[in-house]
Design a protein around this motif. Structure first.
Motif, PDB file in Angstrom:
ATOM      1  N   HIS A   1       8.286   9.496   1.202  1.00 41.79           N
ATOM      2  CA  HIS A   1       8.902   9.825  -0.084  1.00 41.79           C
ATOM      3  C   HIS A   1       7.840   9.888  -1.184  1.00 41.79           C
ATOM      4  N   ASN A   2       6.945   8.918  -1.206  1.00 39.74           N
ATOM      5  CA  ASN A   2       5.896   8.905  -2.231  1.00 39.74           C
ATOM      6  C   ASN A   2       4.955  10.096  -2.097  1.00 39.74           C
TER       7      ASN A   2
ATOM      8  N   ALA B   1       0.833  -1.210   0.000  1.00 40.77           N
ATOM      9  CA  ALA B   1       0.000   0.000   0.000  1.00 40.77           C
ATOM     10  C   ALA B   1       0.866   1.258   0.000  1.00 40.77           C
ATOM     11  N   SER B   2       2.043   1.181  -0.631  1.00 41.21           N
ATOM     12  CA  SER B   2       3.018   2.273  -0.518  1.00 41.21           C
ATOM     13  C   SER B   2       2.540   3.586  -1.121  1.00 41.21           C
TER      14      SER B   2
ATOM     15  N   ASP C   1      10.409  14.408   1.419  1.00 39.43           N
ATOM     16  CA  ASP C   1      11.703  13.736   1.352  1.00 39.43           C
ATOM     17  C   ASP C   1      12.563  13.963   2.585  1.00 39.43           C
ATOM     18  N   ASP C   2      12.438  15.118   3.258  1.00 42.24           N
ATOM     19  CA  ASP C   2      13.221  15.329   4.484  1.00 42.24           C
ATOM     20  C   ASP C   2      12.811  14.329   5.560  1.00 42.24           C
ATOM     21  N   GLU C   3      11.497  14.130   5.704  1.00 45.83           N
ATOM     22  CA  GLU C   3      11.014  13.144   6.675  1.00 45.83           C
ATOM     23  C   GLU C   3      11.432  11.732   6.269  1.00 45.83           C
ATOM     24  N   ALA C   4      11.381  11.462   4.967  1.00 42.97           N
ATOM     25  CA  ALA C   4      11.778  10.147   4.479  1.00 42.97           C
ATOM     26  C   ALA C   4      13.234   9.860   4.808  1.00 42.97           C
ATOM     27  N   ARG C   5      14.104  10.856   4.597  1.00 43.17           N
ATOM     28  CA  ARG C   5      15.528  10.658   4.870  1.00 43.17           C
ATOM     29  C   ARG C   5      15.763  10.312   6.343  1.00 43.17           C
ATOM     30  N   LEU C   6      15.092  11.027   7.233  1.00 42.61           N
ATOM     31  CA  LEU C   6      15.256  10.751   8.661  1.00 42.61           C
ATOM     32  C   LEU C   6      14.830   9.324   9.001  1.00 42.61           C
ATOM     33  N   LYS C   7      13.740   8.881   8.405  1.00 45.29           N
ATOM     34  CA  LYS C   7      13.267   7.513   8.683  1.00 45.29           C
ATOM     35  C   LYS C   7      14.203   6.469   8.086  1.00 45.29           C
ATOM     36  N   PHE C   8      14.704   6.709   6.887  1.00 42.06           N
ATOM     37  CA  PHE C   8      15.654   5.757   6.297  1.00 42.06           C
ATOM     38  C   PHE C   8      16.920   5.659   7.155  1.00 42.06           C
TER      39      PHE C   8
ATOM     40  N   LEU D   1      16.796   8.089  -2.996  1.00 38.00           N
ATOM     41  CA  LEU D   1      16.399   9.435  -2.587  1.00 38.00           C
ATOM     42  C   LEU D   1      17.390  10.463  -3.113  1.00 38.00           C
ATOM     43  N   ASP D   2      18.685  10.196  -2.947  1.00 35.49           N
ATOM     44  CA  ASP D   2      19.709  11.145  -3.385  1.00 35.49           C
ATOM     45  C   ASP D   2      19.761  11.240  -4.912  1.00 35.49           C
TER      46      ASP D   2
END
Length: 426
Positions: free
Chosen positions: A339-340, A300-301, A344-351, A377-378
């Motif tokens: 990310h979807n 369900a991404s 992206d800032d929040e995504a980076r922190l979670k990754f 992401l990068d």
């Protein structure tokens, strides 16, 4: 004759579409490709229409729509044939080979890469021929054609040496390393498990045999032997069904769901996950159920609410059990949702958080998945040096964990980042 400005305008629209796709703006990319298609169609330019279809198919593959990509590549090939454009035909064959390789359709990948290699050779495009040779060598290795694979890789390496192509040489050397360790730990462990399965069969112990089968399936999944893995998980589930073991059936079907998701058989994955979750719940196995919820969250991404609900429910179980690797998978999934959604800032922190959790659990495969996500992401943000570094770390981690599908994903990302950092004429 077609006015040069029409060709130039169409080419510019395609380039804008590629840039939009690289930035993650898929809808904008499709709109630009459609405009280019209309332009070329009105002018009767088969080569231009072939290029639009080729780039559309590549975009379809990137967003996980492999079946549609395959159909679109076939359309592209038809246009390039009509245009008598062998270079275009070769580029489609190369793209198709990469698609089949990513989906572990090894015979089809071998055929496509061989076709691309022959066409590029006839056109004198050495660099592209070497790329096709490496793809063919990869397919040959998966098909256990080790000597043929060595020959393909050696030819590619010779070309890269002549061209003084350092990025190509690095890719070729990676293939050499993989061939040198071909009889790797996965294969040796599987030989031992086959003996263990025989012992379980002779002892008349279906549960023990099923336990061995899921371990064989896991090794086959890690080694990229998808059909064998699917068979092993299915047989294990059937044996445990005969023993009325809900926990066992949950385990086998959850692993089957992970396998199907990895090769983009999303409908089959959803069916397996749904059954696995019911069995785990019946067995009262909260951690097992949480692993399935992570898989369902990944399916369900594109739906932030549905995916988030799955991950939050899984997180509660993993936290209660002190399961660091599971918590890492949750963070990885939540990061993908962010990310979807363009966050992206929040995504980076979670990754990054996922990477730390996986490190705490000594889960090298999980660390590889986190590095792969950071690389993607990068790359989409245009931070190509950082993306290359992340993909290389991901490759090393997947290699250490013997997870061959992960290595394939990291190879694709690394090749894309290097290509974007050092663009050359197609």
């Amino acid at each position: 004759p077609v006015a040069p400005d029409i060709e130039a305008e169409g080419a510019d629209l395609i380039e804008q579409g590629r840039n939009a796709a690289n930035a993650g703006r898929d809808d904008d990319a499709r709109e630009l490709f459609a405009r280019a298609m209309d332009l070329f169609q009105a002018a009767g330019l088969n080569a231009g229409m072939g290029e639009v279809k080729l780039q559309t198919g590549i975009l379809d593959q990137i967003v996980g729509q492999g079946e549609r990509a395959r159909d679109v590549f076939a359309e592209a090939q038809g246009f390039f044939v009509a245009a008598a454009d062998p270079v275009g035909q070769a580029r489609v064959a190369l793209a198709l080979g990469n698609l089949e390789k990513a989906q572990f359709n090894n015979d089809e990948a071998f055929a496509a890469f061989s076709n691309a290699q022959a066409l590029f050779h006839d056109q004198g495009d050495w660099s592209a021929e070497a790329e096709a040779l490496l793809g063919r060598g990869h397919a040959e290795r998966r098909l256990h054609l080790v000597l043929a694979s060595r020959r393909s890789v050696a030819r590619a390496m010779a070309i890269y040496e002549i061209l003084d192509d350092s990025a190509g040489l690095r890719a070729a050397n990676q293939s050499v390393d993989e061939l040198q360790t071909y009889q790797d730990q996965n294969d040796r462990q599987e030989e031992e498990l086959i003996v263990e399965r025989t012992n379980a069969q002779q002892a008349g112990d279906p549960s023990a045999e099923a336990d061995v089968l899921v371990r064989i399936g896991e090794l086959d999944h890690r080694g990229g032997h998808i059909e064998s893995a699917r068979d092993a998980f299915t047989q294990a589930a059937a044996l445990w069904a005969g023993e009325r073991s809900s926990a066992g059936q949950g385990r086998a079907l959850a692993m089957l769901g992970d396998l199907e998701r990895a090769v983009e058989n999303f409908e089959a994955a959803a069916v397996a996950y749904g059954a696995a979750l019911a069995f785990y719940q019946d067995a009262g196995d909260d951690v097992g159920a949480a692993t399935v919820l992570v898989g369902q969250g990944a399916l369900a991404s594109m739906d932030h609410q549905v995916g988030g609900n799955h991950y939050q429910e899984a997180q509660a179980s993993f936290e209660a059990a002190g399961h660091s690797s599971g918590q890492g998978q949750v963070l990885l999934g939540l990061g993908q949702l962010d990310h979807n959604a363009g966050q992206d800032d929040e995504a980076r922190l979670k990754f990054q958080g996922a990477r730390a959790m996986f490190a705490d659990a000594a889960d090298t495969r999980g660390q590889g998945e986190a590095e792969l996500a950071l690389g993607d992401l990068d790359r989409e943000a245009g931070n190509l040096a950082a993306a290359v570094a992340a993909y290389e770390r991901s490759l090393d981690l997947f290699h250490t964990s013997l997870y061959r599908p992960g290595e394939a994903w990291a190879h694709v990302g690394l090749a894309a980042a290097l290509r974007e950092a050092n663009p050359r004429e197609a």
